[in-house]
Structure formats: C-alpha cells, structure tokens
Design an enzyme around this catalytic site. Sequence first.
Site, PDB file in Angstrom:
ATOM      1  N   GLU A   3      10.061   1.127  10.271  1.00 28.58           N
ATOM      2  CA  GLU A   3      11.071   1.966   9.962  1.00 28.58           C
ATOM      3  C   GLU A   3      10.499   3.168  10.246  1.00 28.58           C
ATOM      4  O   GLU A   3       9.575   3.802   9.470  1.00 28.58           O
ATOM      5  CB  GLU A   3      11.765   1.838   8.633  1.00 28.58           C
ATOM      6  N   CYS A   5      13.553  10.538   7.178  1.00 28.04           N
ATOM      7  CA  CYS A   5      13.514  10.269   8.504  1.00 28.04           C
ATOM      8  C   CYS A   5      14.714  10.331   9.358  1.00 28.04           C
ATOM      9  O   CYS A   5      14.828  10.491  10.552  1.00 28.04           O
ATOM     10  CB  CYS A   5      12.968   8.786   8.541  1.00 28.04           C
ATOM     11  N   GLU A  61      10.014  15.252  15.618  1.00 28.96           N
ATOM     12  CA  GLU A  61      10.176  15.290  14.161  1.00 28.96           C
ATOM     13  C   GLU A  61       9.542  16.125  13.336  1.00 28.96           C
ATOM     14  O   GLU A  61       8.364  16.218  13.428  1.00 28.96           O
ATOM     15  CB  GLU A  61      10.025  13.854  13.592  1.00 28.96           C
ATOM     16  N   LYS A  63       0.866  -1.178  -0.036  1.00 26.53           N
ATOM     17  CA  LYS A  63      -0.037  -0.013   0.043  1.00 26.53           C
ATOM     18  C   LYS A  63       0.830   1.161   0.032  1.00 26.53           C
ATOM     19  O   LYS A  63       1.486   1.544   1.026  1.00 26.53           O
ATOM     20  CB  LYS A  63      -0.920   0.097   1.256  1.00 26.53           C
TER      21      LYS A  63
HETATM   22  P1  NAP Z   1       2.053   8.258   8.271  1.00 26.39           P
HETATM   23  O1  NAP Z   1       0.449   8.504   8.535  1.00 26.39           O
HETATM   24  O2  NAP Z   1       2.407   7.359   8.991  1.00 26.39           O
HETATM   25  O3  NAP Z   1       1.948   7.371   6.768  1.00 26.39           O
HETATM   26  C1  NAP Z   1       2.885   6.518   6.282  1.00 26.39           C
HETATM   27  C2  NAP Z   1       1.876   5.050   5.866  1.00 26.39           C
HETATM   28  O4  NAP Z   1       1.080   4.554   6.763  1.00 26.39           O
HETATM   29  C3  NAP Z   1       1.175   5.897   4.791  1.00 26.39           C
HETATM   30  O5  NAP Z   1       1.027   4.734   3.532  1.00 26.39           O
HETATM   31  C4  NAP Z   1      -0.429   6.014   5.293  1.00 26.39           C
HETATM   32  O6  NAP Z   1      -1.309   5.910   4.693  1.00 26.39           O
HETATM   33  C5  NAP Z   1      -0.182   4.711   6.372  1.00 26.39           C
HETATM   34  N1  NAP Z   1      -1.032   4.735   7.392  1.00 26.39           N
HETATM   35  C6  NAP Z   1      -1.481   5.848   7.983  1.00 26.39           C
HETATM   36  N2  NAP Z   1      -2.560   5.394   9.160  1.00 26.39           N
HETATM   37  C7  NAP Z   1      -2.376   4.125   9.025  1.00 26.39           C
HETATM   38  C8  NAP Z   1      -3.256   3.151   9.805  1.00 26.39           C
HETATM   39  N3  NAP Z   1      -3.865   3.552  10.797  1.00 26.39           N
HETATM   40  N4  NAP Z   1      -2.981   1.847   9.565  1.00 26.39           N
HETATM   41  C9  NAP Z   1      -2.181   1.384   8.692  1.00 26.39           C
HETATM   42  N5  NAP Z   1      -1.357   2.551   7.912  1.00 26.39           N
HETATM   43  C10 NAP Z   1      -1.620   3.741   7.969  1.00 26.39           C
HETATM   44  O7  NAP Z   1       2.933   9.343   7.842  1.00 26.39           O
HETATM   45  P2  NAP Z   1       2.303  10.628   7.182  1.00 26.39           P
HETATM   46  O8  NAP Z   1       0.840  11.230   7.756  1.00 26.39           O
HETATM   47  O9  NAP Z   1       2.417  10.599   5.768  1.00 26.39           O
HETATM   48  O10 NAP Z   1       3.473  11.707   7.900  1.00 26.39           O
HETATM   49  C11 NAP Z   1       3.233  12.129   8.867  1.00 26.39           C
HETATM   50  C12 NAP Z   1       4.465  12.190   9.720  1.00 26.39           C
HETATM   51  O11 NAP Z   1       5.067  10.962   9.816  1.00 26.39           O
HETATM   52  C13 NAP Z   1       5.827  13.262   9.177  1.00 26.39           C
HETATM   53  O12 NAP Z   1       5.490  14.525   9.267  1.00 26.39           O
HETATM   54  C14 NAP Z   1       6.949  12.511   9.603  1.00 26.39           C
HETATM   55  O13 NAP Z   1       7.144  13.045  10.724  1.00 26.39           O
HETATM   56  C15 NAP Z   1       6.597  10.950   9.609  1.00 26.39           C
HETATM   57  N6  NAP Z   1       7.041  10.307   8.355  1.00 26.39           N
HETATM   58  C16 NAP Z   1       8.026   9.418   8.702  1.00 26.39           C
HETATM   59  C17 NAP Z   1       8.709   8.804   7.561  1.00 26.39           C
HETATM   60  C18 NAP Z   1       9.751   8.035   7.756  1.00 26.39           C
HETATM   61  O14 NAP Z   1      10.403   7.626   6.609  1.00 26.39           O
HETATM   62  N7  NAP Z   1      10.254   7.560   8.868  1.00 26.39           N
HETATM   63  C19 NAP Z   1       8.057   8.834   6.442  1.00 26.39           C
HETATM   64  C20 NAP Z   1       6.946   9.555   6.302  1.00 26.39           C
HETATM   65  C21 NAP Z   1       6.492  10.309   7.168  1.00 26.39           C
HETATM   66  P3  NAP Z   1      -1.791   7.429   3.888  1.00 26.39           P
HETATM   67  O15 NAP Z   1      -0.948   8.399   4.076  1.00 26.39           O
HETATM   68  O16 NAP Z   1      -1.926   6.935   2.557  1.00 26.39           O
HETATM   69  O17 NAP Z   1      -2.958   7.567   4.361  1.00 26.39           O
END
Ligand code: NAP
Length: 529
Positions: A301, A336, A433, A226
């Site tokens: 991760e 990250c 972060e 996904k």
């Molecule tokens: P996120 O919500 O953690 O999204 C990462 C993935 O998880 C996306 O595919 C997302 O889907 C999915 N997801 C969200 N809620 C979920 C749930 N309840 N169950 C299963 N999967 C779920 O991250 P984000 O909202 O895109 O970003 C928020 C913050 O996360 C950023 O500001 C940053 O601090 C952090 N982040 C960290 C990394 C890293 O590489 N460590 C990468 C991205 C973001 P959808 O987004 O498609 O809804």
Amino acid sequence: MKGLRPRRAGVHWRQPQPHKTMVATAPLEIPEINPSPRVQEFLSATRPLLINGEWKAAASGETFAVYNPASGAEIAQVAEGGAEDINQAVAAARKVFDDPSHAWNTMTPSERGKLIWKIGDLILEHADELAELESLDNGKPMGVAKVADVPLSADLFHYMAGWATKLEGNTIPISVPYAPGAKFHAFTVREPVGVVGQIIPWNFPLLMAAWKLGPVLATGNCVVLKPAEQTPLTALRLGEILQEAGVPDGVVNIVTGMGETAGAALAAHDDVDKVAFTGSTEVGKMIVNAAAGNLKKVTLELGGKSPNIIFKDTDDLEATIAGAASAIFFNHGQCCCAGSRLYVEKDIFDDVVQGVSAAADAIKLGPGLAADTEMGPLVSDEQLERVTGYMNAGQEAGANCVTGGTRRGDSGYFVSPTVITDARDDMSIVREEIFGPVVVADPFDDPEEIIARGNDSTYGLAAGIWTRDIAKAHRTAARLRAGTVWVNCYNIFDAALPFGGYKQSGWGREMGHEVLDLYTETKAVCLGL
Ligand code: NAP
Ligand code: MG
C-alpha cells in the site's frame, strides 16, 4: 543507548538538528503540555520488543529515541531490534504456525472471532490513553485520534472478528475429459498463508497496525510486525492489549527498529511466507526485490498524488470547499490518499481557491495535546525538510503560493497549510507525493480533458469528484484509474470498504473481504470416488 546519536549512512534518523530550509519561518506560540500520569508511566521505561510472548531487550542491547514532534524533545527510548531479533521473532511465529496442537491452531473459528472482537473492545476501553499516546508520538491532534484513529482501529478488529467464521471454500463439479466416467468430489479450502512480515508507516500508527493485524488474526496466520521508527509507541501498547485479549504467545511478535535493518531483514527472510508493506513507493520497490529470494507473497500500500476534481455544477459550493480543504489538510496532508492535486472548473476556480485558502488560514496549529489544536506538527525533522523542500521547489519554479509556504515556529516541525496555483504539470510539486499540507490547484475547461490530467500520474490510489450530475459522476468515476473514488465526499474509510492502489500505488487491497484473499492460500482437494 540513551540520548542523541550520530547520523548513520542510509538510516532515517529523527534527531532534532538545524534546518536547511529556505522557506520563511512565521512565529507560532507552542504551549507546553504534560502528558497524563498514565502515559508518562508508559514512557518512563525503555519499551522492549515482543517476541514469543516475552517483552525483551534487543539482542544488541541497543535502543533508540522517540521524539515529540511538537517540541523535538525526546519522550521515550525503544528497543532497536535488528536482524537477530527478526530471526527470533520469525522463529517464534513459525513454531506456532507449524504446531498443529498449538492453542492458536486448535482454536475454533468462533473462538478466534471472539478473541479478535475482544481486541476491538479493549481498544475502545483504552481509547483515551491510545489517543494521547498517538498524539504525542505522531503529532496529530488528540481529539482527531479519539474520533478517527482509535475507533477506526477498534472497528477494524470488530469487523474482522466476523470473518473468522466465514472463510469458506467451494465444492466444484469437475469434468476431467481424459478420465471418462470417473467420479470425483472436488472442493477448495482456504488456509492461512503462514508466517507474515508486516511493515507499517508513521502517519496512522495504530490504525495501520490494526489494518494489518486484523486480517492476519482472522485468517489464522502468525506475524512479525515492524512499526515505523518515528512512531513505535501505540503498536507496543497494542501488543499489551493483544496479550490481555488472550492472543497466544508467538502469534503476534512486534520488533521495533530501523527500516534499513529490521525491516529489510524481515522483507528478505526466507522463512517468511508473505510480506505486507505500507509506506513509500521507493521502499515498496525495495520490498519487492527483497522478497524475490524465496518468492514470498507481497502486498503493498504505497504513495499517491490524488486528483480531486470539482465541477462547476457541484451541489453546495461551501460544503465542496470544506471537503477540498479537508481532503488535503486532514492529518496534516500526511495521508497516502490526500487530495493534493485540486482541479476546479474555470467558472468557480477563484471562489474555490479563495475558500480553500481561507480554510487553510483558519486552521489552528498547535501541539496535538492542546484541546483547541486542529493541525499538529509534521511527524519528524525529516518530513519538515521534505515538505519545506517542496515548498521551495515550487516557488523557485515559478508557482504562486496563495497562502502558507512557511515553516511555523522554530521548535517542533510545524508548517502552514499551503495553497499553490500557477504550477505546470511537469513541476515536482504536481508530480511527486509531498506528504504534507500542500495542495496545488489548477483550473480546467474541458470535463473530458480533466480525466486524462487526473490520470496523468504514476500513482493511482484515490480520486475525488464533486458534481450534482449523477451520470457525470459515474462516467468520471469509471474512467479514473484509482483504487478509491469518492464522489461528493473525501477521506471516507470503513473496515468493510477495500482500500488500495492502481499503478505504482500498490498491490492488493487492505480491509473489506478482499484483504482476506491476500492472507489465505486456496487449496484444491480432489477425491476420486
Ligand atoms: P518509508 O521509508 O517507506 O517507511 C515505511 C516503513 O518501511 C517504515 O516502517 C520504515 O522503517 C520501513 N522501511 C524503510 N526502509 C526499509 C527497507 N529498506 N526495508 C524494509 N523496510 C523499510 O517511508 P518514510 O521514510 O517514513 O516516509 C517517506 C515518504 O514515504 C513520505 O514522505 C511519503 O511520501 C511516503 N509515505 C507513504 C505512506 C503511505 O501510507 N502510502 C506512509 C508513510 C510515508 P523506518 O521508518 O522505521 O526506518
Ligand atoms: Mg523511513
């Protein structure tokens, strides 16, 4: 469903909307650039899901919009998969995995390796198209995608191709004290875990798909992937490439959709044997809870707040400053492992802050598709809110914004690269972060004390050290609680180098041979002779 839609409770949503940001907006000219005809053609059709080798609409018939973060304009519609589509995709993967006579399971390791190698070759063959699509979807400069995201993705498949033939067990001499005189032939074999669910973020959409799919294929698993709702396009194009390379139907299924629906269904699914997640620590914890139902294996991760420590005896101050700037500003800080806490030994603090600020000011902002762009927009409206929210919070708490601290332009999601000083260790900008181009710099006196401060975080993903004293470098590296420590460099990635986090930065490792352990079960076989 075409076009814009209302915000749904608890659902991340990318529709452009007025910003509640308080930070100032500085002007920015944003040229409009049309994508190439090839990419326009890809975007012109609603992109379906890949389930069991078929490209199909979501069971609900719903679609969602994908936006260009440089303008906020809609660029494509993508199928919005939900629980029913996840069920179908998991069933397809399971059917392949459980059928010993299926082509995927009768393929020799060597044949599997060649197939994975071909994926790498095809990625390189389509490098320009993938880089353009990535840039348009995520906002990153196309030039960067061309030299980093795309070749790293290809390299990951090329590296993993070699492992398909090298997944060996051991023969183990055993003693069995309660069976005196008995003889046994005992050995281990490594078998695929089964059906894997993978959930990836938007910061390196193609590369994260590669990091995830490479080891899945090398170890002979089946998968449902996904992608992030903000950036589903290159994963879908990669799905076509996998088919072209000859990956059998049902081995790799790709379901685009929302995290809270499709992602949550995948993480909780009882017929999924392992879930691998990259994203926020907050969602990582939800994945762990969701996985508890059938105790599926979990790898994570997650986020980081990485210390980047510059000692006054650093070898080349100019190169160090460039390294510190790139540690935070690369990929717009949406890494990250971004070096977001910059600690500099007192004697050179002012020089470094001045140098990193000058580097920030010199960065050319623009749309990813413009040839001279060095930093594009943040990925989404939501990230713009988040990053400018931290800029506000820092300034309100009394920190000093040396440069940046503003939104740029009033369309698209641009912000200025930002350098902050005079922050206290308990401020949110130091502890949390931000995931944007915002670095907090602070001086230190005592090389011992800085190790404790570097480690004073719930995260432990990465750290940087800059010194010409090799013994000090080793001593410091040994004591930093981080999955990766870069010395006199930063953001160095390689398919052979394991990457992952200590503490709340995750469980397990991506890449290297370490990742293969996390996609295989070890079976011990014991024969009485
Ligand atoms: P996120 O919500 O953690 O999204 C990462 C993935 O998880 C996306 O595919 C997302 O889907 C999915 N997801 C969200 N809620 C979920 C749930 N309840 N169950 C299963 N999967 C779920 O991250 P984000 O909202 O895109 O970003 C928020 C913050 O996360 C950023 O500001 C940053 O601090 C952090 N982040 C960290 C990394 C890293 O590489 N460590 C990468 C991205 C973001 P959808 O987004 O498609 O809804
Ligand atoms: Mg999200």
